[in-house]
Design an enzyme around this catalytic site. Structure first.
Site, PDB file in Angstrom:
ATOM      1  N   LYS A  63     -14.782   5.011 -53.220  1.00  0.00           N
ATOM      2  CA  LYS A  63     -14.580   5.592 -51.888  1.00  0.00           C
ATOM      3  C   LYS A  63     -13.201   5.206 -51.387  1.00  0.00           C
ATOM      4  O   LYS A  63     -12.798   4.046 -51.504  1.00  0.00           O
ATOM      5  CB  LYS A  63     -15.660   5.025 -50.932  1.00  0.00           C
ATOM      6  CG  LYS A  63     -15.599   5.613 -49.550  1.00  0.00           C
ATOM      7  CD  LYS A  63     -16.353   6.911 -49.484  1.00  0.00           C
ATOM      8  CE  LYS A  63     -15.946   7.778 -48.309  1.00  0.00           C
ATOM      9  NZ  LYS A  63     -14.727   8.592 -48.550  1.00  0.00           N
ATOM     10  N   GLN A  77      -8.449  -1.242 -50.773  1.00  0.00           N
ATOM     11  CA  GLN A  77      -9.657  -0.509 -50.388  1.00  0.00           C
ATOM     12  C   GLN A  77     -10.920  -1.199 -50.914  1.00  0.00           C
ATOM     13  O   GLN A  77     -11.957  -1.180 -50.253  1.00  0.00           O
ATOM     14  CB  GLN A  77      -9.571   0.927 -50.934  1.00  0.00           C
ATOM     15  CG  GLN A  77     -10.528   1.914 -50.288  1.00  0.00           C
ATOM     16  CD  GLN A  77     -10.070   2.409 -48.933  1.00  0.00           C
ATOM     17  OE1 GLN A  77      -8.879   2.570 -48.707  1.00  0.00           O
ATOM     18  NE2 GLN A  77     -10.997   2.624 -48.025  1.00  0.00           N
ATOM     19  N   LYS A 124      -8.426   5.140 -54.351  1.00  0.00           N
ATOM     20  CA  LYS A 124      -7.434   5.801 -53.511  1.00  0.00           C
ATOM     21  C   LYS A 124      -6.752   6.867 -54.349  1.00  0.00           C
ATOM     22  O   LYS A 124      -6.708   6.758 -55.579  1.00  0.00           O
ATOM     23  CB  LYS A 124      -6.385   4.792 -53.037  1.00  0.00           C
ATOM     24  CG  LYS A 124      -5.715   5.188 -51.755  1.00  0.00           C
ATOM     25  CD  LYS A 124      -6.505   4.745 -50.550  1.00  0.00           C
ATOM     26  CE  LYS A 124      -5.904   5.251 -49.279  1.00  0.00           C
ATOM     27  NZ  LYS A 124      -6.485   4.598 -48.112  1.00  0.00           N
ATOM     28  N   ASP A 168      -6.095  10.313 -45.453  1.00  0.00           N
ATOM     29  CA  ASP A 168      -5.211   9.173 -45.213  1.00  0.00           C
ATOM     30  C   ASP A 168      -3.938   9.811 -44.648  1.00  0.00           C
ATOM     31  O   ASP A 168      -3.986  10.960 -44.168  1.00  0.00           O
ATOM     32  CB  ASP A 168      -4.948   8.405 -46.513  1.00  0.00           C
ATOM     33  CG  ASP A 168      -4.377   7.001 -46.273  1.00  0.00           C
ATOM     34  OD1 ASP A 168      -5.145   6.070 -46.043  1.00  0.00           O
ATOM     35  OD2 ASP A 168      -3.136   6.841 -46.299  1.00  0.00           O
TER      36      ASP A 168
HETATM   37  N1  GLU Z   1      -7.869   6.303 -45.702  1.00  0.00           N
HETATM   38  C1  GLU Z   1      -8.816   5.579 -44.924  1.00  0.00           C
HETATM   39  C2  GLU Z   1      -8.751   4.121 -45.283  1.00  0.00           C
HETATM   40  O1  GLU Z   1      -7.701   3.624 -45.584  1.00  0.00           O
HETATM   41  C3  GLU Z   1     -10.200   6.188 -44.954  1.00  0.00           C
HETATM   42  C4  GLU Z   1     -10.867   6.242 -46.284  1.00  0.00           C
HETATM   43  C5  GLU Z   1     -12.201   6.975 -46.281  1.00  0.00           C
HETATM   44  O2  GLU Z   1     -12.616   7.438 -45.239  1.00  0.00           O
HETATM   45  O3  GLU Z   1     -12.793   7.044 -47.367  1.00  0.00           O
HETATM   46  O4  GLU Z   1      -9.691   3.377 -45.226  1.00  0.00           O
END
Ligand code: GLU
Length: 450
Positions: A90, A111, A126, A166
């Site tokens: 995710k 992440q 990512k 993002d």
């Molecule tokens: N890009 C966002 C983060 O850095 C959201 C990622 C998502 O919703 O999966 O957490």
């Protein structure tokens, strides 16, 4: 330094000599989890650190698309599936001209621990591209997104990997990406992408989630010091989705953003971005031209300081860097320390260079909170979107907001407890790193060799 950490850091530097951002975050995380590694000698035999710094899978692909003049373009697409020990991969997709594999690996590594901190069943990944939607027509963005998904679709799925937005990927891009995924797959597998528009399976409050969650986390920090957010003045960088969410939630809770910075300079609005008129103007300004915030000063008659960041301003209570990585370097950190402002709450992913972070941590009067914890509400509501999609239901704003509060309070408390457990006192950075890392490491230990 712990010999095991030292060895893995050396090996990681040798294997990835050109990946500066990735090495920056690996160093930051590994050095701060030293007490945990000391307490778990079994991690070395199971090669936990070696596995943590090596993504499960790196996908790199060509994206060929056509602009409005029928010219061909070739961009590079990426998805780094870092660690799925806790659940399906995710994490967001970033579309920006400076994206390369290093950027995506650094974001993917961060992440993993962010997603673990949420205590929701999600792993970390990512992706993105060096394509920038800035200055492109809707048709061009749609064709790019369709070409991007035509390759990515084979690597994702609701139980495999669920991308979201993002920088450079908002509701419009997610809509085009998800539409193409649905077309190729021939089914409505809604949980394969999050951040969708509410009209097409998205969750209420997802666009606001990261900014709102950052303010909920800030409230916990203030509560610890016997303070209230009411009346507090905030200086932030960035006025994208996240910055905007901070402005809105701060205003709702009786605080105000009095400084905000964009790529062209910073705005000083002593009355704060608190009215609907101002909040809506920012949305329009960003949609028209995301590179300039000066029109806000022209419209509302306030000060605009060209080419500068607002780090070091004294008439605020809290700094929140919410723009992009390495926004705050050593020079800015010194100004922050001199300003006497007590709270430095990171919001963007890795907004502080490692030397600046070390320096700020060393300032007794400054409390530093890490982005991994502070910005985790965005991905959390993405996971709640997956849960709603799996149930074939939509939750109310009250239900989602209650979960957001619970998740952010848990993250704060888990970080405090982890730091205390390992004798580090009130250290929100090490606490968050340790709490997230331990969850992932323990899940990996349960699953054997992977
Ligand atoms: N890009 C966002 C983060 O850095 C959201 C990622 C998502 O919703 O999966 O957490």
């Amino acid at each position: 330094m712990n010999k095991y950490i030292e060895r893995v850091l050396e090996e990681t530097r040798a294997k990835n000599p050109d990946e500066k951002l990735f090495l920056q975050t690996v160093e930051e995380v590994l050095l701060s989890v030293e007490p945990l590694i000391n307490a778990h000698p079994e991690y070395e035999k199971a090669c936990i650190l070696e596995r943590m710094v090596e993504p499960e899978r790196v996908i790199e692909f060509r994206v060929t698309w056509m602009d409005d003049q029928l010219q061909y373009h070739v961009n590079r697409g990426y998805r780094v599936q870092f660690n799925a020990s806790l659940g399906p991969h995710k994490g967001g997709l970033r579309f920006a001209s400076n994206v390369n594999l290093d950027t995506i690996k650094f974001l993917g590594f961060e992440q993993v621990y962010k997603d673990a901190l949420t205590c929701l069943p999600i792993g970390g990944a990512k992706g993105g591209s060096d394509f920038s939607p800035i200055g492109r027509s809707d048709g061009e963005v749609m064709r790019f997104c369709q070409a991007f998904m035509t390759e990515l679709y084979r690597h994702i799925g609701q139980d495999i990997d669920c991308p979201a937005g993002d920088v450079g990927v908002g509701g419009r891009e997610i809509g085009y990406l998800y539409g193409q995924y649905r077309r190729i797959m021939g089914n409505a597998e809604m949980g394969a992408m999050s951040g969708k528009d509410i009209k097409t399976g998205g969750s209420i409050l997802r666009p606001e989630a990261t900014g709102f969650g950052a303010v909920y986390y800030l409230c916990e920090v203030l509560k610890h010091d016997g303070q209230d957010i009411k009346g507090k003045r905030l200086a932030i960088s960035g006025y994208g989705n996240v910055g905007w969410g901070i402005m809105k939630k701060a205003a709702e809770l009786g605080a105000k953003v009095t400084y905000f910075a964009g790529p062209d300079g910073y705005i000083h609005d002593p009355d704060g971005v608190v009215t609907d008129e101002k909040l809506n103007f920012i949305l329009e300004m960003r949609a028209k031209d995301p590179m300039h915030c000066k029109p806000y000063a022209d419209k509302f008659g306030c000060e605009f300081v060209e080419g500068k960041k607002c780090w070091g301003v004294k008439d605020v209570d809290i700094y929140m860097p919410a723009a992009t990585q390495n926004d705050v370097n050593m020079d800015s950190a010194k100004l922050i320390a001199e300003s006497g402002v007590k709270y430095y709450i990171e919001v963007a992913n890795m907004p502080t260079t490692n030397d600046a972070l070390e320096f700020l941590k060393g300032q007794k009067q400054v409390l530093v909170a890490p982005s991994k914890a502070v910005n985790a509400c965005g991905v959390s509501v993405s996971e709640l979107e997956m849960a709603q999609n799996a149930e074939r239901l939509y939750w109310s704003a009250e239900e989602v907001d209650a979960q957001m509060h619970k998740i952010m309070t848990n993250i704060y408390e888990a970080s405090v407890k982890a730091a205390e457990k390992y004798g580090l006192g009130y250290d929100l950075i090490a606490g968050a790193n340790i709490a997230g890392f331990e969850k992932v490491a323990e899940a990996m230990m349960c699953q054997g060799i992977f």
